[in-house]
Design a protein around this motif. Structure first.
Motif, PDB file in Angstrom:
ATOM      1  N   GLU A  19      31.565  19.287  39.096  1.00  0.00           N
ATOM      2  CA  GLU A  19      33.292  18.781  39.107  1.00  0.00           C
ATOM      3  C   GLU A  19      32.543  20.122  37.439  1.00  0.00           C
ATOM      4  OE1 GLU A  19      35.743  15.880  37.541  1.00  0.00           O
ATOM      5  OE2 GLU A  19      33.835  15.549  37.351  1.00  0.00           O
ATOM      6  N   GLU A  20      32.140  19.813  36.489  1.00  0.00           N
ATOM      7  CA  GLU A  20      32.954  21.361  35.200  1.00  0.00           C
ATOM      8  C   GLU A  20      32.221  22.465  36.404  1.00  0.00           C
ATOM      9  OE1 GLU A  20      33.505  22.236  31.267  1.00  0.00           O
ATOM     10  OE2 GLU A  20      33.243  20.216  32.868  1.00  0.00           O
ATOM     11  N   ALA A  21      31.936  22.860  37.443  1.00  0.00           N
ATOM     12  CA  ALA A  21      31.067  24.508  37.615  1.00  0.00           C
ATOM     13  C   ALA A  21      32.851  24.493  38.224  1.00  0.00           C
ATOM     14  CB  ALA A  21      30.046  24.063  38.622  1.00  0.00           C
ATOM     15  N   ILE A  22      33.469  23.138  39.288  1.00  0.00           N
ATOM     16  CA  ILE A  22      34.275  23.603  40.062  1.00  0.00           C
ATOM     17  C   ILE A  22      35.775  23.957  39.663  1.00  0.00           C
ATOM     18  CG2 ILE A  22      36.616  22.270  41.458  1.00  0.00           C
ATOM     19  CD1 ILE A  22      33.901  23.256  42.688  1.00  0.00           C
ATOM     20  N   GLN A  23      35.541  23.678  38.164  1.00  0.00           N
ATOM     21  CA  GLN A  23      37.038  23.934  36.607  1.00  0.00           C
ATOM     22  C   GLN A  23      36.607  25.099  36.130  1.00  0.00           C
ATOM     23  OE1 GLN A  23      37.834  21.586  34.053  1.00  0.00           O
ATOM     24  NE2 GLN A  23      37.393  19.648  35.202  1.00  0.00           N
ATOM     25  N   ASP A  24      35.012  25.371  35.799  1.00  0.00           N
ATOM     26  CA  ASP A  24      34.575  26.726  35.085  1.00  0.00           C
ATOM     27  C   ASP A  24      35.104  27.735  36.612  1.00  0.00           C
ATOM     28  OD1 ASP A  24      34.370  25.801  32.951  1.00  0.00           O
ATOM     29  OD2 ASP A  24      31.693  25.623  33.723  1.00  0.00           O
ATOM     30  N   GLY A  25      34.892  27.575  37.530  1.00  0.00           N
ATOM     31  CA  GLY A  25      35.358  28.714  38.484  1.00  0.00           C
ATOM     32  C   GLY A  25      37.171  28.730  39.143  1.00  0.00           C
ATOM     33  N   CYS A  26      37.243  27.988  38.417  1.00  0.00           N
ATOM     34  CA  CYS A  26      38.570  27.908  38.712  1.00  0.00           C
ATOM     35  C   CYS A  26      39.331  30.158  38.578  1.00  0.00           C
ATOM     36  CB  CYS A  26      39.765  27.110  37.819  1.00  0.00           C
ATOM     37  SG  CYS A  26      41.485  27.277  38.557  1.00  0.00           S
ATOM     38  N   ALA A  27      39.362  30.112  36.802  1.00  0.00           N
ATOM     39  CA  ALA A  27      39.988  31.183  36.736  1.00  0.00           C
ATOM     40  C   ALA A  27      39.379  32.384  37.853  1.00  0.00           C
ATOM     41  CB  ALA A  27      39.431  31.551  35.750  1.00  0.00           C
ATOM     42  N   ARG A  28      38.114  32.487  38.407  1.00  0.00           N
ATOM     43  CA  ARG A  28      36.728  33.207  38.667  1.00  0.00           C
ATOM     44  C   ARG A  28      37.946  33.439  40.535  1.00  0.00           C
ATOM     45  NH1 ARG A  28      32.907  35.411  37.068  1.00  0.00           N
ATOM     46  NH2 ARG A  28      31.454  35.487  39.107  1.00  0.00           N
ATOM     47  N   ALA A  29      38.019  31.898  41.138  1.00  0.00           N
ATOM     48  CA  ALA A  29      38.996  32.025  42.200  1.00  0.00           C
ATOM     49  C   ALA A  29      39.851  32.874  42.657  1.00  0.00           C
ATOM     50  CB  ALA A  29      39.322  30.962  42.652  1.00  0.00           C
ATOM     51  N   ILE A  30      40.867  33.052  41.522  1.00  0.00           N
ATOM     52  CA  ILE A  30      42.188  34.369  41.405  1.00  0.00           C
ATOM     53  C   ILE A  30      42.103  35.305  40.451  1.00  0.00           C
ATOM     54  CG2 ILE A  30      43.689  34.116  39.457  1.00  0.00           C
ATOM     55  CD1 ILE A  30      44.662  32.115  40.430  1.00  0.00           C
ATOM     56  N   LYS A  31      40.652  35.152  40.135  1.00  0.00           N
ATOM     57  CA  LYS A  31      40.288  36.547  39.935  1.00  0.00           C
ATOM     58  C   LYS A  31      39.627  37.715  41.092  1.00  0.00           C
ATOM     59  CE  LYS A  31      38.113  37.900  35.534  1.00  0.00           C
ATOM     60  NZ  LYS A  31      37.440  37.124  34.763  1.00  0.00           N
ATOM     61  N   ALA A  32      39.109  36.843  42.435  1.00  0.00           N
ATOM     62  CA  ALA A  32      38.634  37.371  43.455  1.00  0.00           C
ATOM     63  C   ALA A  32      39.487  37.957  43.918  1.00  0.00           C
ATOM     64  CB  ALA A  32      37.691  36.443  43.766  1.00  0.00           C
ATOM     65  N   VAL A  33      41.213  36.940  44.245  1.00  0.00           N
ATOM     66  CA  VAL A  33      41.446  38.184  44.896  1.00  0.00           C
ATOM     67  C   VAL A  33      42.082  38.904  44.184  1.00  0.00           C
ATOM     68  CG1 VAL A  33      44.169  37.362  45.936  1.00  0.00           C
ATOM     69  CG2 VAL A  33      42.695  35.748  45.701  1.00  0.00           C
ATOM     70  N   ILE A  34      42.472  38.955  42.769  1.00  0.00           N
ATOM     71  CA  ILE A  34      42.874  39.897  42.258  1.00  0.00           C
ATOM     72  C   ILE A  34      41.467  41.422  42.614  1.00  0.00           C
ATOM     73  CG2 ILE A  34      43.816  41.089  39.682  1.00  0.00           C
ATOM     74  CD1 ILE A  34      44.022  37.974  38.998  1.00  0.00           C
ATOM     75  N   PHE A  35      40.569  40.988  42.029  1.00  0.00           N
ATOM     76  CA  PHE A  35      39.544  42.433  41.890  1.00  0.00           C
ATOM     77  C   PHE A  35      39.954  42.879  43.715  1.00  0.00           C
ATOM     78  CE2 PHE A  35      36.827  40.685  38.538  1.00  0.00           C
ATOM     79  CZ  PHE A  35      36.413  42.132  37.986  1.00  0.00           C
ATOM     80  N   LEU A  36      39.470  41.772  44.492  1.00  0.00           N
ATOM     81  CA  LEU A  36      39.850  42.294  46.122  1.00  0.00           C
ATOM     82  C   LEU A  36      40.699  43.283  46.367  1.00  0.00           C
ATOM     83  CD1 LEU A  36      38.404  40.048  48.169  1.00  0.00           C
ATOM     84  CD2 LEU A  36      37.989  42.285  48.464  1.00  0.00           C
ATOM     85  N   SER A  37      42.092  42.738  45.807  1.00  0.00           N
ATOM     86  CA  SER A  37      43.473  44.194  45.887  1.00  0.00           C
ATOM     87  C   SER A  37      43.316  44.821  44.787  1.00  0.00           C
ATOM     88  CB  SER A  37      44.610  42.769  45.270  1.00  0.00           C
ATOM     89  OG  SER A  37      45.879  43.173  46.175  1.00  0.00           O
ATOM     90  N   LEU A  38      42.824  45.137  44.223  1.00  0.00           N
ATOM     91  CA  LEU A  38      43.231  46.226  43.225  1.00  0.00           C
ATOM     92  C   LEU A  38      41.787  47.147  44.249  1.00  0.00           C
ATOM     93  CD1 LEU A  38      43.014  44.772  38.974  1.00  0.00           C
ATOM     94  CD2 LEU A  38      44.687  45.871  40.778  1.00  0.00           C
ATOM     95  N   ASP A  39      40.803  46.437  44.377  1.00  0.00           N
ATOM     96  CA  ASP A  39      39.913  47.627  44.859  1.00  0.00           C
ATOM     97  C   ASP A  39      40.708  47.571  46.375  1.00  0.00           C
ATOM     98  OD1 ASP A  39      37.385  48.316  43.221  1.00  0.00           O
ATOM     99  OD2 ASP A  39      36.390  45.984  44.190  1.00  0.00           O
ATOM    100  N   MET A  40      41.050  47.251  46.944  1.00  0.00           N
ATOM    101  CA  MET A  40      41.946  47.471  48.480  1.00  0.00           C
ATOM    102  C   MET A  40      42.586  48.926  48.113  1.00  0.00           C
ATOM    103  SD  MET A  40      40.480  46.240  51.009  1.00  0.00           S
ATOM    104  CE  MET A  40      41.861  46.444  52.206  1.00  0.00           C
ATOM    105  N   ASP A  41      43.600  48.141  47.162  1.00  0.00           N
ATOM    106  CA  ASP A  41      44.944  49.648  46.709  1.00  0.00           C
ATOM    107  C   ASP A  41      43.984  51.089  46.417  1.00  0.00           C
ATOM    108  OD1 ASP A  41      46.968  48.434  47.061  1.00  0.00           O
ATOM    109  OD2 ASP A  41      47.197  47.124  44.802  1.00  0.00           O
ATOM    110  N   HIS A  42      42.862  50.688  45.888  1.00  0.00           N
ATOM    111  CA  HIS A  42      42.034  52.018  45.208  1.00  0.00           C
ATOM    112  C   HIS A  42      41.837  52.380  46.829  1.00  0.00           C
ATOM    113  CE1 HIS A  42      39.924  54.639  42.419  1.00  0.00           C
ATOM    114  NE2 HIS A  42      38.912  53.740  43.433  1.00  0.00           N
ATOM    115  N   ILE A  43      40.331  52.376  47.155  1.00  0.00           N
ATOM    116  CA  ILE A  43      40.322  52.883  48.487  1.00  0.00           C
ATOM    117  C   ILE A  43      41.151  53.255  49.545  1.00  0.00           C
ATOM    118  CG2 ILE A  43      38.428  51.929  50.218  1.00  0.00           C
ATOM    119  CD1 ILE A  43      37.425  50.250  48.239  1.00  0.00           C
ATOM    120  N   PHE A  44      42.175  52.635  50.223  1.00  0.00           N
ATOM    121  CA  PHE A  44      42.954  52.838  50.758  1.00  0.00           C
ATOM    122  C   PHE A  44      44.179  53.623  50.120  1.00  0.00           C
ATOM    123  CE2 PHE A  44      40.902  49.202  52.531  1.00  0.00           C
ATOM    124  CZ  PHE A  44      40.026  50.456  54.093  1.00  0.00           C
ATOM    125  N   SER A  45      44.434  53.496  48.666  1.00  0.00           N
ATOM    126  CA  SER A  45      45.615  54.947  48.402  1.00  0.00           C
ATOM    127  C   SER A  45      45.747  55.996  49.461  1.00  0.00           C
ATOM    128  CB  SER A  45      45.466  55.253  46.707  1.00  0.00           C
ATOM    129  OG  SER A  45      44.309  55.763  47.125  1.00  0.00           O
TER     130      SER A  45
END
Length: 247
Positions: free
Chosen positions: A176-202
């Motif tokens: 349960e603690e790992a799930i809570q600790d992973g909350c911000a990492r989940a949001i950051k996974a989307v952010i990282f991928l979006s920023l990378d996609m912008d960079h790759i396909f700009s």
């Protein structure tokens, strides 16, 4: 060097849902931060009563605010993780189907796991790939592990031995603690991928299927985000900049 390969486009699509899914994830993340703070405050109160002799009923009354806030924090974390996963699943399907055709995607790509889809499909479309050594890859894998642990959850037998039972409860609490600790990492996974996609396909003029986190001053307007998520965007942008400069 950017690829000069012509990138196929199949046409407009209906039922695009990734931005909707991310909006749910973002609201849940904000709720998580609030409930986690309430949980930590309740923990401080409990810590201040250590050593006091109280009966069982009084103990439960004192623990109730902590248990309530902790349960609500876990609920918000689960929602955040699951909907981040749904956002990424929807986005990569749309990206693949837009460029490669629905029948091809359903036949050859749809059964791949989420990490493989994000590694393979951009390369199929334009011979460009998400760098495996960057934080993007690490956060995506973490999200997938957490999401799978939730959607494929399995209960375990109740042990008769008290020591074994304590060990099992400890493992469940750690999960349960790992799930809570992973909350911000989940949001950051989307952010990282979006920023990378912008960079790759700009340089390709290709539409990024993910919610945008680009800098408004450089690329124009985008959907405003909460202050808490904007802080994560800045952090992710700085991490990627350092990774690219050292690559």
């Amino acid at each position: 060097m950017a690829s000069t390969t012509a990138i196929p486009v199949s046409g407009a699509r209906m039922g695009v849902s990734q931005s909707f899914y991310f909006s749910i994830a973002e609201r849940s993340y904000l709720d998580f931060l609030e409930k986690r703070k309430a949980r930590d405050e309740a923990q401080k109160v409990l810590d201040g009563t250590v050593g006091e002799e109280i009966d069982e009923e009084e103990r439960h009354e004192r623990e109730y605010p902590y248990d309530l806030a902790n349960g609500e924090a876990s609920t918000a974390a689960v929602t955040t993780i699951v909907f981040c996963g749904m956002c990424l699943e929807a986005a990569i399907y749309d990206f693949a189907a837009w460029h490669l055709d629905d029948n091809y995607v359903k036949t050859y790509l749809d059964k791949l796991d989420l990490v493989a889809k994000w590694m393979v499909i951009p390369k199929l479309v334009a011979q460009q790939e998400i760098p495996a050594g960057f934080a993007t890859h690490d956060h995506l894998r973490t999200l997938v592990v957490l999401r799978n642990s939730l959607v494929h959850y399995r209960s375990v037998p109740m042990p008769f031995d008290e020591a074994d039972k304590l060990k099992k409860w400890t493992a469940l609490n750690q999960k349960e603690e790992a799930i809570q600790d992973g909350c911000a990492r989940a949001i950051k996974a989307v952010i990282f991928l979006s920023l990378d996609m912008d960079h790759i396909f700009s340089s390709h003029g290709v539409f990024n299927p993910l919610p945008s986190f680009r800098e408004p001053s450089k690329y124009g307007t985008r959907t405003p985000r909460s202050h808490e998520v904007e802080k994560l965007v800045v952090e992710c942008r700085e991490i990627l900049a350092r990774s690219r400069s050292s690559a």
